[in-house]
Design a protein around this motif. Sequence first.
Motif, PDB file in Angstrom:
ATOM      1  N   LEU A 545     -55.880  26.235-112.298  1.00  0.00           N
ATOM      2  CA  LEU A 545     -56.105  26.347-113.739  1.00  0.00           C
ATOM      3  C   LEU A 545     -57.256  27.287-114.083  1.00  0.00           C
ATOM      4  CD1 LEU A 545     -55.872  22.540-114.583  1.00  0.00           C
ATOM      5  CD2 LEU A 545     -54.173  24.270-115.225  1.00  0.00           C
ATOM      6  N   THR A 546     -58.292  27.279-113.255  1.00  0.00           N
ATOM      7  CA  THR A 546     -59.502  28.049-113.536  1.00  0.00           C
ATOM      8  C   THR A 546     -59.201  29.536-113.495  1.00  0.00           C
ATOM      9  OG1 THR A 546     -60.831  26.290-112.572  1.00  0.00           O
ATOM     10  CG2 THR A 546     -61.878  28.442-112.802  1.00  0.00           C
ATOM     11  N   LEU A 547     -59.724  30.260-114.460  1.00  0.00           N
ATOM     12  CA  LEU A 547     -59.461  31.693-114.577  1.00  0.00           C
ATOM     13  C   LEU A 547     -60.781  32.453-114.600  1.00  0.00           C
ATOM     14  CD1 LEU A 547     -56.711  31.473-117.344  1.00  0.00           C
ATOM     15  CD2 LEU A 547     -56.332  31.918-114.911  1.00  0.00           C
ATOM     16  N   CYS A 548     -61.194  32.906-113.448  1.00  0.00           N
ATOM     17  CA  CYS A 548     -62.419  33.703-113.328  1.00  0.00           C
ATOM     18  C   CYS A 548     -62.383  34.419-111.988  1.00  0.00           C
ATOM     19  CB  CYS A 548     -63.664  32.826-113.435  1.00  0.00           C
ATOM     20  SG  CYS A 548     -65.211  33.753-113.375  1.00  0.00           S
ATOM     21  N   PRO A 549     -62.745  35.698-111.944  1.00  0.00           N
ATOM     22  CA  PRO A 549     -62.720  36.422-110.668  1.00  0.00           C
ATOM     23  C   PRO A 549     -63.614  35.779-109.618  1.00  0.00           C
ATOM     24  CG  PRO A 549     -62.917  37.962-112.495  1.00  0.00           C
ATOM     25  CD  PRO A 549     -63.064  36.591-113.076  1.00  0.00           C
ATOM     26  N   ILE A 550     -63.236  35.997-108.373  1.00  0.00           N
ATOM     27  CA  ILE A 550     -64.009  35.593-107.200  1.00  0.00           C
ATOM     28  C   ILE A 550     -64.666  36.852-106.652  1.00  0.00           C
ATOM     29  CG2 ILE A 550     -63.780  34.751-104.822  1.00  0.00           C
ATOM     30  CD1 ILE A 550     -61.413  33.002-105.886  1.00  0.00           C
ATOM     31  N   ASP A 551     -65.949  36.788-106.316  1.00  0.00           N
ATOM     32  CA  ASP A 551     -66.683  37.989-105.913  1.00  0.00           C
ATOM     33  C   ASP A 551     -66.213  38.477-104.541  1.00  0.00           C
ATOM     34  OD1 ASP A 551     -68.389  40.078-105.642  1.00  0.00           O
ATOM     35  OD2 ASP A 551     -70.238  38.893-105.663  1.00  0.00           O
ATOM     36  N   THR A 552     -65.486  39.584-104.534  1.00  0.00           N
ATOM     37  CA  THR A 552     -64.971  40.128-103.275  1.00  0.00           C
ATOM     38  C   THR A 552     -66.044  40.865-102.486  1.00  0.00           C
ATOM     39  OG1 THR A 552     -64.217  42.120-104.440  1.00  0.00           O
ATOM     40  CG2 THR A 552     -62.632  40.318-104.201  1.00  0.00           C
ATOM     41  N   ALA A 553     -67.187  41.171-103.134  1.00  0.00           N
ATOM     42  CA  ALA A 553     -68.273  41.847-102.412  1.00  0.00           C
ATOM     43  C   ALA A 553     -68.899  40.941-101.359  1.00  0.00           C
ATOM     44  CB  ALA A 553     -69.344  42.315-103.398  1.00  0.00           C
ATOM     45  N   CYS A 554     -68.671  39.641-101.473  1.00  0.00           N
ATOM     46  CA  CYS A 554     -69.243  38.684-100.518  1.00  0.00           C
ATOM     47  C   CYS A 554     -68.307  38.367 -99.361  1.00  0.00           C
ATOM     48  CB  CYS A 554     -69.608  37.378-101.228  1.00  0.00           C
ATOM     49  SG  CYS A 554     -70.897  37.517-102.470  1.00  0.00           S
ATOM     50  N   ILE A 555     -67.106  38.921 -99.373  1.00  0.00           N
ATOM     51  CA  ILE A 555     -66.094  38.554 -98.374  1.00  0.00           C
ATOM     52  C   ILE A 555     -66.177  39.471 -97.163  1.00  0.00           C
ATOM     53  CG2 ILE A 555     -63.621  38.313 -97.936  1.00  0.00           C
ATOM     54  CD1 ILE A 555     -63.216  37.868-100.927  1.00  0.00           C
ATOM     55  N   ASP A 556     -66.089  38.876 -95.987  1.00  0.00           N
ATOM     56  CA  ASP A 556     -65.861  39.634 -94.759  1.00  0.00           C
ATOM     57  C   ASP A 556     -64.346  39.771 -94.617  1.00  0.00           C
ATOM     58  OD1 ASP A 556     -65.468  40.578 -92.186  1.00  0.00           O
ATOM     59  OD2 ASP A 556     -67.069  39.361 -91.303  1.00  0.00           O
ATOM     60  N   MET A 557     -63.817  40.917 -95.047  1.00  0.00           N
ATOM     61  CA  MET A 557     -62.368  41.104 -95.121  1.00  0.00           C
ATOM     62  C   MET A 557     -61.694  40.979 -93.755  1.00  0.00           C
ATOM     63  SD  MET A 557     -61.410  41.406 -98.199  1.00  0.00           S
ATOM     64  CE  MET A 557     -62.191  41.640 -99.808  1.00  0.00           C
ATOM     65  N   ALA A 558     -62.438  41.248 -92.693  1.00  0.00           N
ATOM     66  CA  ALA A 558     -61.849  41.149 -91.365  1.00  0.00           C
ATOM     67  C   ALA A 558     -61.495  39.710 -91.005  1.00  0.00           C
ATOM     68  CB  ALA A 558     -62.807  41.723 -90.324  1.00  0.00           C
ATOM     69  N   LEU A 559     -62.076  38.749 -91.729  1.00  0.00           N
ATOM     70  CA  LEU A 559     -61.818  37.343 -91.436  1.00  0.00           C
ATOM     71  C   LEU A 559     -60.659  36.773 -92.244  1.00  0.00           C
ATOM     72  CD1 LEU A 559     -65.492  35.983 -91.238  1.00  0.00           C
ATOM     73  CD2 LEU A 559     -63.995  36.707 -89.364  1.00  0.00           C
ATOM     74  N   LEU A 560     -60.129  37.538 -93.183  1.00  0.00           N
ATOM     75  CA  LEU A 560     -59.008  37.055 -93.995  1.00  0.00           C
ATOM     76  C   LEU A 560     -57.683  37.456 -93.370  1.00  0.00           C
ATOM     77  CD1 LEU A 560     -59.884  37.630 -97.777  1.00  0.00           C
ATOM     78  CD2 LEU A 560     -60.230  35.602 -96.367  1.00  0.00           C
ATOM     79  N   ARG A 561     -56.757  36.502 -93.313  1.00  0.00           N
ATOM     80  CA  ARG A 561     -55.396  36.806 -92.884  1.00  0.00           C
ATOM     81  C   ARG A 561     -54.651  37.524 -94.014  1.00  0.00           C
ATOM     82  NH1 ARG A 561     -55.590  31.211 -91.973  1.00  0.00           N
ATOM     83  NH2 ARG A 561     -54.007  31.026 -93.605  1.00  0.00           N
ATOM     84  N   GLU A 562     -53.527  38.072 -93.685  1.00  0.00           N
ATOM     85  CA  GLU A 562     -52.736  38.788 -94.688  1.00  0.00           C
ATOM     86  C   GLU A 562     -52.284  37.851 -95.804  1.00  0.00           C
ATOM     87  OE1 GLU A 562     -51.264  41.705 -96.818  1.00  0.00           O
ATOM     88  OE2 GLU A 562     -52.304  42.030 -94.910  1.00  0.00           O
ATOM     89  N   ASP A 563     -51.879  36.622 -95.464  1.00  0.00           N
ATOM     90  CA  ASP A 563     -51.428  35.686 -96.487  1.00  0.00           C
ATOM     91  C   ASP A 563     -52.584  35.263 -97.387  1.00  0.00           C
ATOM     92  OD1 ASP A 563     -52.296  34.329 -94.043  1.00  0.00           O
ATOM     93  OD2 ASP A 563     -51.832  32.479 -95.090  1.00  0.00           O
ATOM     94  N   GLU A 564     -53.804  35.228 -96.848  1.00  0.00           N
ATOM     95  CA  GLU A 564     -54.962  34.888 -97.665  1.00  0.00           C
ATOM     96  C   GLU A 564     -55.306  36.013 -98.630  1.00  0.00           C
ATOM     97  OE1 GLU A 564     -57.305  31.873 -94.594  1.00  0.00           O
ATOM     98  OE2 GLU A 564     -57.516  34.050 -94.362  1.00  0.00           O
ATOM     99  N   ARG A 565     -55.224  37.253 -98.135  1.00  0.00           N
ATOM    100  CA  ARG A 565     -55.445  38.390 -99.052  1.00  0.00           C
ATOM    101  C   ARG A 565     -54.396  38.397-100.154  1.00  0.00           C
ATOM    102  NH1 ARG A 565     -56.783  40.961 -94.211  1.00  0.00           N
ATOM    103  NH2 ARG A 565     -54.667  41.767 -93.966  1.00  0.00           N
TER     104      ARG A 565
END
Length: 601
Positions: A545-565
């Motif tokens: 329900l919540t509508l607000c961006p999540i800060d992607t500058a804090c993410i280590d993209m190498a740790l996210l799977r494709e389905d998570e991205r």
Amino acid sequence: MDTRSSLHRARIQDAQAALARHQLAAVLVPSADPHLSEYLPERWQGRQWLSGFTGSMGTLVVTRHKAALFADSRYWVQAEAQLAGSGIELVKIPTGGSTAHVDWLARECQPGDAVGVDGDVLGLGAAQQLRSVLQAAGVQLRTDFDLLQHIWPDRPGLPAAPVYEHVAPHATLPRSAKLAQVREAMARHGATHHFISTVDDVAWLLNLRGADVEYNPVFLAHVLLAPAGATLFIAEGKLSPALAATLQADGVTVAPYDQAAAALAAVPADARLLLDPRRTTLGARERLACAVVEAINPSTLAKSRKTEAEAAHIRQAMAEDGAAMCAFYARFEAALARGERLTELTVDDWLAEERARRPGCIGPSFATIAGFNANGAMPHYRALPESHAVIEGDGLLLIDSGGQYLGGTTDITRVWAIGQVTAEQKRDYTGVLKGTMALSRTRFPRGTPGPMLDAIARAPLWAEGLDYGHGTGHGVGYFLNVHEGPQTIAKAVPDAHMAMEPGMVTSIEPGLYRPGRWGIRIENLVLNVPAPAAEFGEFLDFETLTLCPIDTACIDMALLREDERAWLNAYHATVRERLLPLVAGEARDWLLRRTEAVTKP
């Protein structure tokens, strides 16, 4: 010793003198009122007045020679600071539901001793356990001792804020329909009468709202349902004559607040009264001479399951709240870029201003938590004029806030990069985000107890040997309390009432806290919605329900799977689509930047 700590030391000494006068070995001061509320009117903030500890949960025990405050991990850092110099020992307990204070009392007392407590603020379930443990130790429990009446000379009276009606379209069911719904449940239990004390249940049942407790639109009252009608016990002057007449037309008579006790004592001996042992005090139970049926308040179950019409209003409230967040963050980041001096107090003030501009917003739903770096490591931290941080340099800023709207209650936590963030901070942040996403994407059988879902959010952190001390999710009311049950997602022993049902709104908020360094929590509210038909029965999904961006500058993209991205990009696409019509100027530009798709590193 500073003035503040000496003041609380003196108050504890006054309490100990009162114990001696009344031949008591100890007194229990819970964080509670006659309605077992989480957030208390000033009159019942005795634990805070005595100890100086301002956390929303905690239990104080005073003996003739010592005093101890029992608090869970959310408050340890805060409690240590606020209790310093008072002589009160901090006892660290694992969870807010711990009963360590009961065993501590039994050890501190001697056979033949007596322990005092005000039975009118002690939950029936808690009283039963307390009495059982003390009796086994040969200790008597006296429930007629209101310590505060003896030592608090300028104790506040009852709050006087007026009560008003929650009306259509936001009140989607009329009062008469809700009363009929509860009476049907009473009939199923074979009950002729029903007593309700919890303020959120009273407000929901009668489509009334108030302002007796900060942040929650509730009021102090009891309701007694009888075969011929219902009685609302409320302080005089809080209802207008017109509203009292409207209630009367629906079969609800108004009586003074202090007549509830006598009314309970007057319930006929041949009656059967439905009473919720988790939501009623010992004092109320002891006044009854009739048969009692113990069961959860029917209203508690009913209001936890939002109707389709209520869900539509909640979605709109979330959009308005998201627009307010966009306006705040755009304003905040622009000021930061200009080099303006910003503090945690600025966050609180500006968020309240932006929410106040949105249609239907009544005010905040709880005290904003804005914690920069080390302050973010305290889950229930609150910046105060005398103690707060300037937001400068590098680090993480945690902001947990919410609003009360006529069509719903919001609660959201985000963490934002200030300057440069380290690789370790990114790993921590990504682990928490993976937990939020994992639970948000979960499909589960209808009726699954909420605690069974808790490990799903923790698993990404557990895999790295990490964890957090608070629950993962709490129920949320409909323009009511920001914390409402019966569902919970936490390390709790499940019971039947924690079953996840369609229409429930719950938070998902895993976290990670490194004391003295930083804290991370990423929270969305979700709605239980039916999943597509399945071979093995009914299943539910979470609608975020919540509508607000999540800060992607804090993410280590190498740790996210494709389905998570993919989930993150789909969420940001929804946020952009829903909020773009509601924002303009800098807020619109900020939203567009913050919802850009992430790609594989």
